[in-house]
Design an enzyme around this catalytic site. Structure first.
Site, PDB file in Angstrom:
ATOM      1  N   GLU A 185      -2.219   9.274   8.696  1.00 41.78           N
ATOM      2  CA  GLU A 185      -0.764   9.072   8.679  1.00 41.78           C
ATOM      3  C   GLU A 185      -0.069   9.953   9.720  1.00 41.78           C
ATOM      4  O   GLU A 185       0.930   9.556  10.300  1.00 41.78           O
ATOM      5  CB  GLU A 185      -0.187   9.376   7.286  1.00 41.78           C
ATOM      6  N   CYS A 206      -4.517  -1.756  -1.243  1.00 39.90           N
ATOM      7  CA  CYS A 206      -4.728  -0.336  -1.522  1.00 39.90           C
ATOM      8  C   CYS A 206      -5.935  -0.198  -2.455  1.00 39.90           C
ATOM      9  O   CYS A 206      -5.920  -0.750  -3.571  1.00 39.90           O
ATOM     10  CB  CYS A 206      -3.474   0.227  -2.192  1.00 39.90           C
ATOM     11  N   HIS A 216      -6.810   2.799   4.656  1.00 40.57           N
ATOM     12  CA  HIS A 216      -6.425   3.600   5.823  1.00 40.57           C
ATOM     13  C   HIS A 216      -7.597   3.775   6.800  1.00 40.57           C
ATOM     14  O   HIS A 216      -7.402   3.966   7.997  1.00 40.57           O
ATOM     15  CB  HIS A 216      -5.979   5.004   5.382  1.00 40.57           C
ATOM     16  N   ASP A 252       0.880  -1.185   0.000  1.00 37.14           N
ATOM     17  CA  ASP A 252       0.000   0.000   0.000  1.00 37.14           C
ATOM     18  C   ASP A 252       0.911   1.226   0.000  1.00 37.14           C
ATOM     19  O   ASP A 252       2.141   1.117   0.047  1.00 37.14           O
ATOM     20  CB  ASP A 252      -0.890  -0.011   1.256  1.00 37.14           C
ATOM     21  N   SER A 253       0.284   2.419   0.021  1.00 40.11           N
ATOM     22  CA  SER A 253       1.077   3.642   0.091  1.00 40.11           C
ATOM     23  C   SER A 253       1.693   3.837   1.478  1.00 40.11           C
ATOM     24  O   SER A 253       2.706   4.512   1.603  1.00 40.11           O
ATOM     25  CB  SER A 253       0.193   4.855  -0.233  1.00 40.11           C
ATOM     26  N   CYS A 301     -11.104   2.799   1.468  1.00 45.51           N
ATOM     27  CA  CYS A 301      -9.657   3.039   1.481  1.00 45.51           C
ATOM     28  C   CYS A 301      -9.135   2.293   2.693  1.00 45.51           C
ATOM     29  O   CYS A 301      -9.732   2.355   3.775  1.00 45.51           O
ATOM     30  CB  CYS A 301      -9.385   4.538   1.601  1.00 45.51           C
TER      31      CYS A 301
END
Ligand code: DGL
Length: 237
Positions: A142, A70, A172, A7-8, A170
């Site tokens: 984040e 992701c 996250h 993922d990012s 998403c």
């Protein structure tokens, strides 16, 4: 079995944690491209390039399968990536789409990054769906700002108060689950949980977990510690 997940940033660690709970005896290699996040508003071309680098790194680590943890990469370049590489690759969104199609939910909400919402991937026939992009959420998560930005998060999600389920489109967003469920009368759906229920993985006999990130911060380390309740090692890639 050696499993690659990417993922990012921290989002895919939520997915990793679901996989470890369901399939504890495997070797997990995680790649988080923190230097290049957020992915959510990058062009398809940029996303394909970044995802290709992530996959090539995981292949160099001798993984046997790869999970795209992701939503943004899954909704924009999954089929192109599958065509490019011989290794089995799974996306994070398809299991959730199947789950929603089989469900009795009448009114469904979906939140995701700009690219995921724009892709229209969640537009399932015959269902009443409200889709909304929430680009501010990834930086909030984040940077560990959920508590400080609680009011903004709640205000942005008020439009979902009468849905049967809110899809966290998403990876996250499961980190917002507590805030959402405590402050709004909304049930949420975690794509990582659905994927780990639906995917069939061969269980090995040993557990290990190595996480590689392109940039490492104190917030990242704190977030990983909150999510993963098992042993792991973190490396700078
Ligand atoms: N966690 C990712 C997703 O599911 C990427 C979010 C981002 O970097 O913008 O879309």
């Amino acid at each position: 079995m050696r499993i690659g997940v990417f993922d990012s940033g921290i989002g895919g660690v939520n997915v990793l944690s679901c996989l470890i709970k369901k399939y504890p005896y495997n070797e997990y290699i995680y790649f988080g491209d923190t230097k290049n996040l957020p992915y959510g508003d990058k062009t398809k071309k940029e996303l394909f390039k970044l995802a290709s680098s992530a996959i090539e790194f995981l292949i160099s680590q001798k993984v046997e399968i790869i999970i795209i943890a992701c939503g943004t990469i899954s909704s924009t370049c999954y089929y192109k990536l599958k065509k490019k590489y011989d290794i089995p690759i799974y996306d994070i969104i398809s299991p959730t789409i199947s789950y929603l199609k089989e469900s009795t939910y009448q009114k469904i909400g979906v939140i995701g990054t700009k690219r995921t919402i724009e892709s229209n991937i969640f537009n399932i026939n015959k269902k009443n769906i409200i889709m909304h992009e929430t680009p501010s959420f990834v930086p909030i998560i984040e940077n560990n700002l959920i508590e400080d930005k609680k009011k903004d998060i709640i205000d942005e999600l008020k439009l979902f108060e009468n849905v049967d389920i809110l899809v966290l489109g998403c990876t996250h967003y499961p980190l917002l689950k507590k805030t959402i469920e405590e402050n709004l009368n909304i049930s949420t759906l975690d794509m990582g949980e659905i994927l780990s229920e639906k995917i069939k993985i061969r269980n090995g006999s040993n557990y290990s977990c190595k996480l590689y990130f392109t940039s490492i911060s104190v917030n990242l380390i704190m977030n990983i510690e909150n999510i993963l309740q098992t042993d792991y090692q973190i490396y700078l890639k």
